[in-house]
Design an enzyme around this catalytic site. Sequence first.
Site, PDB file in Angstrom:
ATOM      1  N   HIS A   1     -31.765  28.974 -24.827  1.00  0.00           N
ATOM      2  CA  HIS A   1     -32.362  29.122 -26.160  1.00  0.00           C
ATOM      3  C   HIS A   1     -31.742  28.040 -27.051  1.00  0.00           C
ATOM      4  CE1 HIS A   1     -34.093  30.655 -29.711  1.00  0.00           C
ATOM      5  NE2 HIS A   1     -33.837  31.947 -29.579  1.00  0.00           N
TER       6      HIS A   1
ATOM      7  N   ARG B   1     -37.451  36.172 -35.941  1.00  0.00           N
ATOM      8  CA  ARG B   1     -36.686  35.069 -36.518  1.00  0.00           C
ATOM      9  C   ARG B   1     -37.138  33.704 -36.040  1.00  0.00           C
ATOM     10  NH1 ARG B   1     -33.903  38.754 -37.351  1.00  0.00           N
ATOM     11  NH2 ARG B   1     -34.464  39.307 -35.245  1.00  0.00           N
ATOM     12  N   THR B   2     -37.159  33.530 -34.723  1.00  0.00           N
ATOM     13  CA  THR B   2     -37.362  32.169 -34.222  1.00  0.00           C
ATOM     14  C   THR B   2     -38.733  31.640 -34.626  1.00  0.00           C
ATOM     15  OG1 THR B   2     -35.899  32.712 -32.400  1.00  0.00           O
ATOM     16  CG2 THR B   2     -37.201  30.716 -32.166  1.00  0.00           C
TER      17      THR B   2
ATOM     18  N   ARG C   1     -42.067  29.957 -26.489  1.00  0.00           N
ATOM     19  CA  ARG C   1     -41.178  31.017 -25.969  1.00  0.00           C
ATOM     20  C   ARG C   1     -41.929  31.741 -24.867  1.00  0.00           C
ATOM     21  NH1 ARG C   1     -37.811  35.432 -29.243  1.00  0.00           N
ATOM     22  NH2 ARG C   1     -36.525  33.581 -29.456  1.00  0.00           N
TER      23      ARG C   1
ATOM     24  N   LYS D   1     -56.083  35.826 -19.729  1.00  0.00           N
ATOM     25  CA  LYS D   1     -57.234  35.552 -18.842  1.00  0.00           C
ATOM     26  C   LYS D   1     -56.791  34.803 -17.594  1.00  0.00           C
ATOM     27  CE  LYS D   1     -60.342  34.738 -22.760  1.00  0.00           C
ATOM     28  NZ  LYS D   1     -61.120  33.659 -23.406  1.00  0.00           N
TER      29      LYS D   1
END
Length: 311
Positions: free
Chosen positions: A129, A51-52, A101, A80
Amino acid sequence: MRHLLSPLDFTVEELERLMNLARDIETNREKYAHTCEGKKLATLFYEPSTRTRLSFESAMLSLGGSVLGFSSAASSSASKGESVSDTLRMISCYADICAIRHPKEGAAYVGAQAASIPVINAGDGGHQHPTQTLTDLMTIRSLKGRLSNMTVGLCGDLKFGRTVHSLIGALVRYPGIRFVLISPRELRIPDYTRENVLEAAHIPYEEVTSLDEAMPKLDILYMTRVQRERFFSEDEYLRMKDCYILDKNKMSLAKEDMLVLHPLPRVNEISVEVDDDPRAVYFRQVQYGVYIRMALILTLLNMDIEGGKSC
Ligand code: NCD
């Protein structure tokens, strides 16, 4: 230049303007279709998301802009050993704005210090959030007509659920808000939320374990899933995972005009039989998420809308 790292980065008045802009976008999509032409949004997702991430991408594309990014840490240079700060410095050369995120609490804050473009926190570990909170506020305001004088029930994993922490922080700024916090003892809200947010602002709240008993009092029921990925032990998750299941029987205990929200994804905590109940608004919430993210992008990019600043 400003970022959105916590919902408190915007005052109540600024949030009001943001939601008004989102409302205008909802009713006049065409007017905004080219406002971000030539602008690029980078989505840096070190943790799974449907969704986000897609909501941000859909928002930018609907504004006429373009998107680039990655959707897992494994497919980025994080694998890495690159630091978030270095990635954000580099991304600042490629894009005009970014959403990040990350599984670690505070990652977006660290990244914002290194970036020279606006940074949006799209979820940092079990912490915050903010854009889900903007979505939640927009949904409640649109469908209830107000953000004040309500009893809000939050149910499920209140310990690890970052959407809960952000929503509580945002709602305490409105008058007449009361909370009923429904969870097993093991998944109660973190002490920092109880002490620094609820008690500091003298907000009436109760912590209970029974969803049935809470139901009749609520104007809003915010369901959440148990956050499997943040548990230290799988056994503990299995013991907690079905602690609450909202079904038709439970809905029959609720007010006629109570709204059920959920940030999604849903696992078992809302039975699909509830989806047809007019009080279940979690899929409408997804749509509001796109409008509010469009408004947020315009605001953080400081775009002129009909001669006036967006925020
Ligand atoms: C939430 C999240 O990622 O914290 N999902 C979302 O962004 N809509 C809730 C969750 O994953 O349970």
